[in-house]
Design a protein around this motif. Structure first.
Motif, PDB file in Angstrom:
ATOM      1  N   SER A 206      37.994  37.929  28.227  1.00 32.88           N
ATOM      2  CA  SER A 206      37.790  37.523  29.614  1.00 32.88           C
ATOM      3  C   SER A 206      37.176  38.650  30.430  1.00 32.88           C
ATOM      4  CB  SER A 206      39.112  37.086  30.247  1.00 32.88           C
ATOM      5  OG  SER A 206      39.691  36.028  29.512  1.00 32.88           O
TER       6      SER A 206
ATOM      7  N   GLY B  91      39.096  32.695  38.758  1.00 25.59           N
ATOM      8  CA  GLY B  91      39.468  33.979  39.318  1.00 25.59           C
ATOM      9  C   GLY B  91      38.285  34.913  39.378  1.00 25.59           C
ATOM     10  N   GLU B  92      38.575  36.203  39.413  1.00 21.89           N
ATOM     11  CA  GLU B  92      37.522  37.187  39.644  1.00 21.89           C
ATOM     12  C   GLU B  92      37.721  38.412  38.764  1.00 21.89           C
ATOM     13  OE1 GLU B  92      35.284  37.981  43.733  1.00 21.89           O
ATOM     14  OE2 GLU B  92      37.261  38.916  43.679  1.00 21.89           O
ATOM     15  N   VAL B  93      36.634  38.819  38.104  1.00 20.91           N
ATOM     16  CA  VAL B  93      36.586  40.065  37.343  1.00 20.91           C
ATOM     17  C   VAL B  93      35.399  40.853  37.869  1.00 20.91           C
ATOM     18  CG1 VAL B  93      36.240  41.140  35.087  1.00 20.91           C
ATOM     19  CG2 VAL B  93      37.624  39.057  35.274  1.00 20.91           C
TER      20      VAL B  93
ATOM     21  N   PHE C 120      36.696  31.338  32.820  1.00 18.42           N
ATOM     22  CA  PHE C 120      37.964  31.584  33.498  1.00 18.42           C
ATOM     23  C   PHE C 120      37.833  31.265  34.984  1.00 18.42           C
ATOM     24  CE2 PHE C 120      35.645  35.642  33.536  1.00 18.42           C
ATOM     25  CZ  PHE C 120      35.653  35.952  34.880  1.00 18.42           C
TER      26      PHE C 120
ATOM     27  N   VAL D 146      40.572  42.906  38.812  1.00 18.77           N
ATOM     28  CA  VAL D 146      40.819  41.526  38.415  1.00 18.77           C
ATOM     29  C   VAL D 146      41.760  40.905  39.429  1.00 18.77           C
ATOM     30  CG1 VAL D 146      41.744  40.017  36.606  1.00 18.77           C
ATOM     31  CG2 VAL D 146      40.598  42.159  35.978  1.00 18.77           C
TER      32      VAL D 146
ATOM     33  N   LEU E 262      43.172  35.773  37.799  1.00 20.71           N
ATOM     34  CA  LEU E 262      42.574  35.377  36.518  1.00 20.71           C
ATOM     35  C   LEU E 262      43.406  34.295  35.841  1.00 20.71           C
ATOM     36  CD1 LEU E 262      40.389  36.012  34.317  1.00 20.71           C
ATOM     37  CD2 LEU E 262      42.084  37.531  33.290  1.00 20.71           C
TER      38      LEU E 262
END
Length: 236
Positions: A47, A56-58, A54, A6, A9
């Motif tokens: 999330s 950002g990056e997951v 959201f 992550v 986020l």
């Protein structure tokens, strides 16, 4: 298997904001997510599962959760919400078997045995007590056979024996477990890593041996002192 990464986020929902600059969870880790009510624990799990919008990056491996189809997500992780509910009168057997790999019937028998559901296979979910329902939904999440489990307060409503039985099973499970917990002493016995949230921020990311009175006092805004606790086991 899948590592979870992550970065950057940011989640905003209903006036609440959760921010997480960076997080890495390696495969097989047992992670407890803790904090006061409203600190962002459930928001974080939702999330990570791609169930909330959201920024950002997951990433699971090198693939963003947003790029995963629902079928792909079900193969990578299972998610147990805080208050699962089914309004239709499905049987216990039908619910636990949802999404199950039917080529491994022995594993399904093992799950029914683990959660002591054999005698109620044909019972309707609407006929069960709160604790019995919780066992059914936990069994359903486990039976999905995904390598990552996201569990939001799975032990609420469970009696002592079933709670201990389940947590001992999780501790030995060769999978990644990310679990919202409230009982600090219980979490310290079964989890190796702790994410402490406060007012929408990750304030501590600690190994079990790093959790102390100072940390807990800061997270929960109460005076904390070390004391002897009762320890339960399902070994008898």
């Amino acid at each position: 298997m899948y590592d979870l990464r992550v970065s950057g986020l940011c989640v905003e929902r209903g006036g609440f904001r959760l921010g997480l600059s960076r997080l890495f969870i390696g495969y097989g880790e047992k992670v407890a997510v803790m904090g006061e009510n409203g600190s962002g624990k459930s928001t974080l799990l939702l999330s990570l599962c791609g169930m909330l919008s959201f920024r950002g990056e997951v990433l699971y491996g090198d693939k963003p959760v947003s790029a995963l189809s629902f079928r792909e997500r079900a193969r990578i992780f299972s998610y147990l919400p805080q208050n699962p509910e089914i309004l239709f009168p499905y049987t216990v057997e039908e619910i636990v078997s949802l999404g199950f790999d039917r080529s491994d019937k022995d594993f399904l028998k093992e799950v029914f045995s683990l959660f002591e559901l054999e005698a109620m296979k044909k019972a309707r979910i609407t006929e069960l007590s709160g604790g019995e329902k919780k066992r059914v939904f936990i069994a359903r999440a486990v039976a999905q056979s995904a390598p990552i489990l996201f569990l939001d307060e799975p032990t609420s409503s469970l009696d002592v024996r079933h709670r201990v039985r389940f947590l001992e099973y999780l501790k030995e499970l060769k999978k990644t477990v990310c679990c919202v917990m409230h009982d600090v002493n219980e979490a310290l016995r079964y989890f190796d890593r702790f994410l402490f949230l406060k007012k929408g921020e990750l304030v501590y990311d600690l190994k079990k041996e790093e959790v102390n009175e100072e940390v807990l006092s800061d997270v929960f805004d109460v005076a904390v002192s070390s004391c002897q606790c009762f320890v339960f086991s399902c070994s008898r």
